[in-house]
Design an enzyme around this catalytic site. Sequence first.
Site, short mmCIF file in Angstrom:
data_model
loop_
_atom_site.label_atom_id
_atom_site.label_comp_id
_atom_site.label_asym_id
_atom_site.label_seq_id
_atom_site.Cartn_x
_atom_site.Cartn_y
_atom_site.Cartn_z
N CYS A 42 0.84 -1.19 0.00
CA CYS A 42 0.00 0.00 0.00
C CYS A 42 0.88 1.25 0.00
O CYS A 42 1.97 1.25 0.57
CB CYS A 42 -0.91 -0.01 1.22
SG CYS A 42 -2.05 1.40 1.30
N ASP A 44 0.45 3.82 1.66
CA ASP A 44 0.39 4.46 2.97
C ASP A 44 1.80 4.78 3.47
O ASP A 44 2.68 3.91 3.48
CB ASP A 44 -0.33 3.54 3.96
CG ASP A 44 -0.71 4.23 5.26
OD1 ASP A 44 0.20 4.72 5.95
OD2 ASP A 44 -1.91 4.29 5.58
N ARG A 46 2.95 5.07 6.29
CA ARG A 46 3.35 4.37 7.51
C ARG A 46 3.84 2.95 7.25
O ARG A 46 4.21 2.23 8.18
CB ARG A 46 2.18 4.33 8.49
CG ARG A 46 1.66 5.70 8.91
CD ARG A 46 0.30 5.58 9.58
NE ARG A 46 -0.73 5.09 8.66
CZ ARG A 46 -1.97 4.81 9.02
NH1 ARG A 46 -2.34 4.98 10.30
NH2 ARG A 46 -2.85 4.38 8.13
N HIS A 98 -2.27 -3.71 5.21
CA HIS A 98 -1.99 -3.28 6.58
C HIS A 98 -3.29 -2.90 7.28
O HIS A 98 -4.22 -2.39 6.67
CB HIS A 98 -1.02 -2.10 6.61
CG HIS A 98 -1.58 -0.84 6.01
ND1 HIS A 98 -2.17 0.15 6.78
CD2 HIS A 98 -1.67 -0.41 4.73
CE1 HIS A 98 -2.57 1.14 5.99
NE2 HIS A 98 -2.28 0.82 4.75
N CYS A 101 -6.05 0.42 6.97
CA CYS A 101 -5.90 0.86 5.58
C CYS A 101 -7.01 1.84 5.19
O CYS A 101 -8.20 1.50 5.24
CB CYS A 101 -5.92 -0.35 4.65
SG CYS A 101 -5.75 0.09 2.89
#
Length: 210
Positions: A42, A44, A46, A98, A101
Amino acid sequence: MTTLKPLLAKNRSWALQRRERNPDYFEQYLHQQKPHSLWIGCSDSRVPAEVLTGSHPGELFVHRNIANMVVPDDDNLMSVLQYAIFYLGVERIVLCGHYGCGGVQAALGLPASPLAKEDSALARRIAALRSGLQQGLVEYHASAEEEESSKLNRLVEANVIAQFAQLVVCEPVQQAWQAGQALEVFGCVYDLQSGHLKELIQQSAEESVP
């Protein structure tokens, strides 16, 4: 005014630390890359693949998009798969979602979201994500007594399983297995709270051959 100076400063500090530990750190990767794995994750911020796996440059070939989606008509992803498998010779593909999400949460709330009324790339992707999560959404709504966080975690895992199913039947992966190329595919989920990866599903060439 926002500038690039903080990032450049951190870059110089990082490069200096690497050279102090190993004077040949950058030279060893100059002329070729030989990653052992392709990471599909992803976007993302993080969930940085190299950081959470403790990898160095040259070890991971990385593709990231919203909600770690595998879409067969996505030339970007398919070209990454083809290059990683047939030119770089990776022996492992890790598809990683994750918990927490935002893409999965957007798919869950799509009917009431402003995205439902948009004709945009993001709206189309979230709609496709929701379409692939039908069974997971049924289970989500059926679990009325379960805590919301647990339901969302299971929906994230359902997305990994759904995207994994698309990945193992896509053309580059099937071609590699049919040719007898060593290639294992893993579906994992990353826990933002603990920093741990959890394996959900795995398939190898042997299991794919009729």
